[in-house]
Scaffold this motif. Structure first.
Motif: not given
Length: 361
Positions: A24-25, A39-51, A101-103
């Motif tokens: 999910k992250d 091609f980019s892969v990111i691991d999101v912790n807190n997108i609101k804070k740009g983390d 897939d949805e991400n």
């Protein structure tokens, strides 16, 4: 069932639950650009804070728009090649990085969107990947660029420009009573399109492959380009007052890699000086073998040389210099290479699709 069997069963269930939760992250983006597919892969912790963390980023050098100048269309062979590469890397993203897939989002750049047969590309992507292909227009691309690569605290005093393959886009934000309004800036020239425009001015067949003639024609084209850039900036005069200029795109990646001879992996923003860019321009035009030799021992330089020809690099830097020289009081301003510009659209996509976050502009 034995106690030990129950224990191992619970461990397996827990493992897959944690694995599913991690998905999910994890987000991935595929950008089909004029010069290549990113091609980019990111691991999101807190997108609101740009983390978030960049897990992986790579590029396939596929010039899908290389024939667009002939009749305004993407060549069918180029479309097929691009779609096959997208599909192969999509499978890698799912398997290696465990991204749901949805991400995973697929977009086409504004430069590719200029083609008159984008429906062929959309249909082939859908047929092979079962995913939709969205095209980002230049205005939206500029907004995504700003949102995804500049800290929110810098919005009010920043101008961003991205030199792409097909065009140059960007913009700025005005902040009034905590309300954000984005103003786009668009130039129809990018690294590839300017190279093609300069090549078209070489009308004598025997001179077409002459680098000295190309450099002469690029010099003659510079005032035309500078006038167009000034018109773009003057159409939004507030852009000229911003004290921080953030630059992104292949032209900046090439410059910082070749001229500074280091990758600056830990620096999100690389400070730049106009004089360095001018000195780099002289090397591109008069002593290009310096960079060809550097590419033999420096892998990052090798990537640049394999991605761009000498003509492309000269065209890209012509846009860069003309853009900076069109901004008044440049010495009093700070200039940065925004490295995260390469994945800015993806970060912006994640922000806009998060149900927990209300977009500010």
């Amino acid at each position: 069932m034995h106690t030990k069997s129950i224990y191992y069963t619970l461990i397996v269930i827990l493992f897959f639950c944690l694995k599913s939760f991690a998905q999910k992250d994890m987000y991935a983006g595929i950008e089909i650009g004029s010069k290549g597919i990113k091609f980019s892969v990111i691991d999101v912790n807190n997108i609101k804070k740009g983390d978030y963390s960049i897990i992986a980023f790579w590029t396939e050098n596929v010039g899908i728009a290389k024939n667009i100048s002939i009749d305004g269309s993407l060549a069918q062979d180029d479309i097929n090649n691009a779609v096959n590469i997208v599909y192969g890397n999509l499978l890698t993203i799912k398997k290696k990085y465990n991204v749901a897939d949805e991400n995973i989002f697929i977009v086409g750049s504004s430069g590719v969107a200029m083609a008159n047969n984008t429906a062929d590309l959309i249909n082939k992507i859908k047929s092979l990947t079962n995913k939709d292909l969205d095209f980002i227009d230049a205005d939206t691309e500029g907004k995504m660029l700003l949102k995804g690569s500049i800290p929110p605290t810098e919005y009010g005093d920043a101008l961003i420009l991205d030199i792409g393959g097909g065009n140059t886009k960007g913009g700025y934000v005005n902040v009034l009573e905590n309300k954000f309004e984005f103003f786009p800036l668009n130039l129809e020239y990018g690294t590839i399109t300017l190279t093609e425009a300069i090549n078209k001015t070489i009308v004598i067949p025997s001179e077409i492959n002459s680098m000295s003639v190309y450099k002469e024609k690029a010099f003659e084209y510079a005032p035309i380009l500078r006038e167009k850039i000034k018109n773009v900036l003057n159409s939004k005069p507030t852009s000229l007052n911003k004290r921080k200029i953030y630059l992104s795109g292949g032209a900046l990646w090439a410059f910082t890699t070749l001229f500074y001879s280091k990758n600056n992996e830990d620096d999100h923003f690389v400070p730049l000086q106009l004089q360095d860019i001018i000195d780099y321009d002289a090397i591109l035009k008069n002593n290009f073998t310096v960079y060809e030799n550097l590419a033999k021992t420096n892998k990052n330089a090798e990537k640049v040389i394999n991605t761009y020809s000498q003509r492309h690099l000269i065209a890209a830097n012509t846009i860069l210099i003309a853009s900076l020289e069109s901004i008044p009081n440049l010495k009093s301003k700070k200039i940065y290479f925004a490295k995260e510009g390469q994945i800015a659209w993806l970060v912006s996509y994640v922000v806009d699709r998060s149900k927990k976050i209300k977009s500010v502009f």
